[in-house]
Scaffold this active site. Structure first.
Site, PDB file in Angstrom:
ATOM      1  N   ARG A 170       0.859  -1.195   0.000  1.00 46.26           N
ATOM      2  CA  ARG A 170       0.000   0.000   0.000  1.00 46.26           C
ATOM      3  C   ARG A 170       0.894   1.244   0.000  1.00 46.26           C
ATOM      4  O   ARG A 170       0.611   2.220  -0.668  1.00 46.26           O
ATOM      5  CB  ARG A 170      -0.919  -0.026   1.208  1.00 46.26           C
ATOM      6  CG  ARG A 170      -2.198  -0.843   1.012  1.00 46.26           C
ATOM      7  CD  ARG A 170      -1.962  -2.279   0.517  1.00 46.26           C
ATOM      8  NE  ARG A 170      -3.181  -3.021   0.352  1.00 46.26           N
ATOM      9  CZ  ARG A 170      -3.790  -3.736   1.312  1.00 46.26           C
ATOM     10  NH1 ARG A 170      -3.242  -3.837   2.510  1.00 46.26           N
ATOM     11  NH2 ARG A 170      -4.910  -4.363   1.067  1.00 46.26           N
ATOM     12  N   ASP A 199       0.166  -6.998  -3.533  1.00 46.83           N
ATOM     13  CA  ASP A 199      -1.229  -6.641  -3.252  1.00 46.83           C
ATOM     14  C   ASP A 199      -1.769  -5.855  -4.443  1.00 46.83           C
ATOM     15  O   ASP A 199      -1.052  -5.618  -5.420  1.00 46.83           O
ATOM     16  CB  ASP A 199      -1.331  -5.840  -1.943  1.00 46.83           C
ATOM     17  CG  ASP A 199      -2.636  -6.156  -1.199  1.00 46.83           C
ATOM     18  OD1 ASP A 199      -3.706  -6.047  -1.826  1.00 46.83           O
ATOM     19  OD2 ASP A 199      -2.578  -6.522  -0.012  1.00 46.83           O
ATOM     20  N   HIS A 271      -6.509 -10.024  -3.920  1.00 45.64           N
ATOM     21  CA  HIS A 271      -5.507  -8.955  -3.773  1.00 45.64           C
ATOM     22  C   HIS A 271      -4.466  -9.063  -4.882  1.00 45.64           C
ATOM     23  O   HIS A 271      -3.259  -8.992  -4.641  1.00 45.64           O
ATOM     24  CB  HIS A 271      -4.859  -9.012  -2.385  1.00 45.64           C
ATOM     25  CG  HIS A 271      -5.776  -8.546  -1.285  1.00 45.64           C
ATOM     26  ND1 HIS A 271      -6.098  -7.229  -1.095  1.00 45.64           N
ATOM     27  CD2 HIS A 271      -6.464  -9.236  -0.334  1.00 45.64           C
ATOM     28  CE1 HIS A 271      -6.929  -7.112  -0.054  1.00 45.64           C
ATOM     29  NE2 HIS A 271      -7.180  -8.327   0.414  1.00 45.64           N
ATOM     30  N   ASP A 333      -6.854 -14.290   1.643  1.00 41.43           N
ATOM     31  CA  ASP A 333      -7.943 -13.544   2.291  1.00 41.43           C
ATOM     32  C   ASP A 333      -8.773 -12.771   1.282  1.00 41.43           C
ATOM     33  O   ASP A 333      -8.323 -12.464   0.184  1.00 41.43           O
ATOM     34  CB  ASP A 333      -7.350 -12.552   3.307  1.00 41.43           C
ATOM     35  CG  ASP A 333      -6.399 -11.554   2.660  1.00 41.43           C
ATOM     36  OD1 ASP A 333      -5.500 -12.011   1.926  1.00 41.43           O
ATOM     37  OD2 ASP A 333      -6.554 -10.340   2.857  1.00 41.43           O
ATOM     38  N   GLU A 334      -9.979 -12.467   1.702  1.00 36.38           N
ATOM     39  CA  GLU A 334     -10.857 -11.512   1.024  1.00 36.38           C
ATOM     40  C   GLU A 334     -10.971 -11.752  -0.489  1.00 36.38           C
ATOM     41  O   GLU A 334     -10.779 -10.846  -1.284  1.00 36.38           O
ATOM     42  CB  GLU A 334     -10.369 -10.073   1.293  1.00 36.38           C
ATOM     43  CG  GLU A 334     -10.351  -9.744   2.779  1.00 36.38           C
ATOM     44  CD  GLU A 334      -9.879  -8.325   3.087  1.00 36.38           C
ATOM     45  OE1 GLU A 334     -10.411  -7.724   4.021  1.00 36.38           O
ATOM     46  OE2 GLU A 334      -8.963  -7.816   2.401  1.00 36.38           O
ATOM     47  N   TYR A 425      -3.799  -5.388  15.322  1.00 33.19           N
ATOM     48  CA  TYR A 425      -3.813  -4.539  14.121  1.00 33.19           C
ATOM     49  C   TYR A 425      -3.274  -3.155  14.456  1.00 33.19           C
ATOM     50  O   TYR A 425      -3.981  -2.294  14.954  1.00 33.19           O
ATOM     51  CB  TYR A 425      -5.228  -4.505  13.510  1.00 33.19           C
ATOM     52  CG  TYR A 425      -5.394  -5.630  12.516  1.00 33.19           C
ATOM     53  CD1 TYR A 425      -4.962  -6.911  12.846  1.00 33.19           C
ATOM     54  CD2 TYR A 425      -5.905  -5.420  11.238  1.00 33.19           C
ATOM     55  CE1 TYR A 425      -5.046  -7.947  11.929  1.00 33.19           C
ATOM     56  CE2 TYR A 425      -6.002  -6.457  10.315  1.00 33.19           C
ATOM     57  CZ  TYR A 425      -5.569  -7.718  10.678  1.00 33.19           C
ATOM     58  OH  TYR A 425      -5.638  -8.737   9.765  1.00 33.19           O
ATOM     59  N   ASP A 427      -2.460  -0.874  12.559  1.00 36.18           N
ATOM     60  CA  ASP A 427      -2.856   0.236  11.682  1.00 36.18           C
ATOM     61  C   ASP A 427      -3.986   1.042  12.324  1.00 36.18           C
ATOM     62  O   ASP A 427      -4.394   2.069  11.797  1.00 36.18           O
ATOM     63  CB  ASP A 427      -3.259  -0.259  10.283  1.00 36.18           C
ATOM     64  CG  ASP A 427      -4.354  -1.327  10.285  1.00 36.18           C
ATOM     65  OD1 ASP A 427      -4.643  -1.913  11.365  1.00 36.18           O
ATOM     66  OD2 ASP A 427      -4.919  -1.593   9.203  1.00 36.18           O
ATOM     67  N   TRP A 475      -0.580  -2.898   8.401  1.00 36.49           N
ATOM     68  CA  TRP A 475      -1.145  -2.606   7.069  1.00 36.49           C
ATOM     69  C   TRP A 475      -0.909  -1.136   6.789  1.00 36.49           C
ATOM     70  O   TRP A 475      -1.124  -0.291   7.660  1.00 36.49           O
ATOM     71  CB  TRP A 475      -2.649  -2.916   7.047  1.00 36.49           C
ATOM     72  CG  TRP A 475      -2.949  -4.358   7.294  1.00 36.49           C
ATOM     73  CD1 TRP A 475      -3.523  -4.901   8.402  1.00 36.49           C
ATOM     74  CD2 TRP A 475      -2.693  -5.461   6.399  1.00 36.49           C
ATOM     75  NE1 TRP A 475      -3.636  -6.265   8.257  1.00 36.49           N
ATOM     76  CE2 TRP A 475      -3.140  -6.630   7.039  1.00 36.49           C
ATOM     77  CE3 TRP A 475      -2.129  -5.566   5.126  1.00 36.49           C
ATOM     78  CZ2 TRP A 475      -3.038  -7.900   6.456  1.00 36.49           C
ATOM     79  CZ3 TRP A 475      -2.026  -6.822   4.548  1.00 36.49           C
ATOM     80  CH2 TRP A 475      -2.477  -7.966   5.204  1.00 36.49           C
ATOM     81  N   GLU A 477      -2.109   1.196   4.391  1.00 37.43           N
ATOM     82  CA  GLU A 477      -2.958   2.132   3.636  1.00 37.43           C
ATOM     83  C   GLU A 477      -2.762   3.564   4.147  1.00 37.43           C
ATOM     84  O   GLU A 477      -2.695   4.516   3.370  1.00 37.43           O
ATOM     85  CB  GLU A 477      -4.446   1.774   3.794  1.00 37.43           C
ATOM     86  CG  GLU A 477      -4.891   0.517   3.076  1.00 37.43           C
ATOM     87  CD  GLU A 477      -4.858  -0.708   3.992  1.00 37.43           C
ATOM     88  OE1 GLU A 477      -4.037  -0.743   4.934  1.00 37.43           O
ATOM     89  OE2 GLU A 477      -5.661  -1.643   3.761  1.00 37.43           O
TER      90      GLU A 477
END
Ligand code: TNX
Length: 540
Positions: A170, A199, A271, A333-334, A425, A427, A475, A477
């Site tokens: 990111r 990603d 991703h 994931d996701e 986490y 972030d 993470w 972002e």
């Protein structure tokens, strides 16, 4: 008279115990016994090692040099001498495990003993923290008495996986910051660096066979400013970067010398947008996609054609050649299933394989990667979604959506690394005070991190053995720069280090806080832009 004597003994014991609790080592060791006197480090002090600990001896000499100005000699020697830091393996200490050590300081010198080299390294990390915190300064400090109190430390970790994840996709992090982070992990006796390398918004690892992954996939044209609905829109600035294989080799060797294993992550089948932007044939539609510029979950995922599986296995082949880690992370994931649902090829593939839905297709995909990695002597690890639709027996699970995935995986007999968004986490916001830099959301203060218990109470003792340990997630972002990264990472990593190293019964937030006050001076000396008390911190 007798009761007076008993009282005295008690007082001495209590004061020794409190002093032991207060030896400012982070993470808190298993046991510390104070002695009398101290050892003074001098320019004439010599570091004695055996073959297996020679490199660690040289690293210690390097670490002691900037602040003391001493150029300590490092000698291979089987004979002990006075005024030495004597570090060597002792096979009789098997009870301390692969990473434990014994450190003793007396007026005459320091000895570090361990059954394995990693333990000796951790002994040197404790030794550095027994010296005044100025030892971490990068320039010569005058007028400091470089003394270590006489004591005996016996120490070993609670968990084998003590980690941190860095997302360099990111926002790219320069290799110098990666190296600095590895040093800081090692200082906290953390041994696992999970490097999130691919990603939607950027592909960061050079793959020689597929040069477009980096020539196209490592660069996005701009980045969303602020949160999703921010009226400022986009910054209009290209953002990119990647690590060459030569750079990665150097970083892996650097980490190895500090007993840090780098676990690379190549995300699949979701991703995947940066890779699909580089090689459109890996996608499911003919729509042209570009490297991601916003955050969140993209619907562009890898297709499940045989050619794509081969492509990704070729990527893994180059990855394995760079990273000796037993575990290789494949994400998982996701994964939005929309494109597989809409794709005639994916549907035909499901039919041909006799799979009942897209979850089973994802499971098939992950199992192909598991077979590949197993055949190459490695083990697959992935985010907890890899459990859905069935998982190969040797695969390990990283539990991120709370503890649930970890509990299910451990009960099903899989090894587990706890990485729950409820406690790890980093972030998320550290405080509700005004003036915090923009973060993704949430609330993850230091005390909450410290309170984390990696073994969920739902597990039996035998199931609990499946919990390899825990790690934090950075993470990126909302973490655009190295300074900002350090602000989010520290001191929360200092708290996490006690979660994964210190026996649960020895954890104590109030002594942690007093030890942290000293630890903070060390980290500042090392130039760490952490979230320090308000008057003195720089907010990114
Ligand atoms: C979920 S955790 C993700 C990441 C995001 C993160 C933000 C996980 C396996 N996937 O892609 O960066 O949330 O907190």
């Amino acid at each position: 008279m007798r009761s007076l004597f008993a009282c005295l003994v008690l007082m001495v014991t209590i004061s020794t115990l409190t002093r032991a609790q207060n030896v400012p080592i982070i993470p808190q060791p298993v046991s510390v016994t104070m002695g009398d006197g101290n050892f003074a480090l001098r320019p004439s002090t010599v570091i004695l090692t055996d073959q297996a600990t020679a490199r660690t001896g040289r690293l210690l000499a390097e670490a002691l040099r900037p602040a003391t100005g001493y150029l300590l000699r490092v000698r291979l020697s089987a004979v002990r001498s006075k005024n030495s830091i004597d570090m060597r393996l002792d096979r009789n200490l098997g009870r301390l495990g692969n990473e434990g050590y014994l450190l003793e300081a007396t007026d005459n010198g320091i000895t570090i003993r361990a059954p394995q080299a990693a333990g000796v390294f951790y002994g040197t990390q404790s030794l550095l923290q027994l010296l005044p915190p100025q030892i971490f300064e990068r320039s010569v400090q005058t007028g400091v008495d470089w003394r270590v109190p006489a004591l005996k430390v016996e120490d070993y970790p609670r968990f084998v996986w003590r980690g941190a994840m860095m997302d360099v996709c990111r926002h790219f992090m320069p290799k110098e910051e990666v190296i600095k982070f590895i040093d800081l992990l090692a200082m906290h006796k953390m041994n696992s660096f999970h490097w999130h390398l691919t990603d939607d918004q950027g592909w960061r690892i050079e793959i020689k066979r597929y040069p477009r992954l980096t020539s196209v996939g490592s660069m996005r044209k701009e980045t969303r400013v602020g949160h999703e609905n921010d009226p400022k829109g986009f910054d209009g600035k290209p953002h990119g970067g990647f690590y060459t294989q030569a750079e990665i080799r150097n970083i892996v060797a650097y980490a190895r010398d500090r007993f840090v294993t780098i676990v690379p992550e190549i995300e699949m089948p979701g991703h995947a947008q940066a890779a699909i932007a580089a090689y459109p044939e890996l996608g499911n539609t003919s729509e042209k996609v570009e490297v991601g510029t916003v955050w969140g979950i993209y619907k562009n995922v890898f297709n499940v054609d045989e050619s794509t599986i081969v492509f990704l296995q070729n990527v893994l082949t180059e990855t394995l050649a760079l990273f000796p880690s037993k575990f290789i992370h494949v994400g998982g994931d996701e994964v939005l299933k929309d494109q597989w649902k809409a794709s005639p090829t994916a549907q035909a593939r499901m039919k041909e394989l006799g799979l009942k839905d897209e979850h089973e297709l994802q499971s098939y995909f992950i199992q192909r990667m598991d077979k590949f990695l197993t055949a190459h002597g490695r083990r697959l690890i992935g985010w907890d979604e890899i459990l859905e639709g069935g998982l190969a027996p040797g695969a390990a699970v990283m539990s991120w959506r709370g503890n649930k995935g970890g509990i299910a995986a451990a009960k099903a007999g899989h090894d587990v690394v706890m990485a729950p968004n409820s406690h790890t986490y980093f972030d998320q916001y550290q405080s509700k005070e005004p003036g915090e830099p923009l973060a993704i959301g949430g609330f993850m203060p230091l005390e909450k991190v410290y309170s984390f218990e990696p073994v969920p109470p739902e597990l039996t003792a035998a199931e609990g053995e499946r919990i390899l340990g825990a790690q934090c997630q950075l993470w990126s972002e909302y973490i655009p720069t190295p300074q900002h990264f350090e602000y989010m990472a520290f001191p929360r990593i200092s708290a996490l280090s006690e979660v994964v190293w210190t026996p649960a019964t020895r954890k104590d937030y109030s002594t942690f806080q007093s030890r942290l006050a000293i630890h903070e001076r060390r980290l500042r000396a090392l130039g760490v832009a952490g979230r320090w008390p308000v008057a003195t911190r720089t907010v990114p």
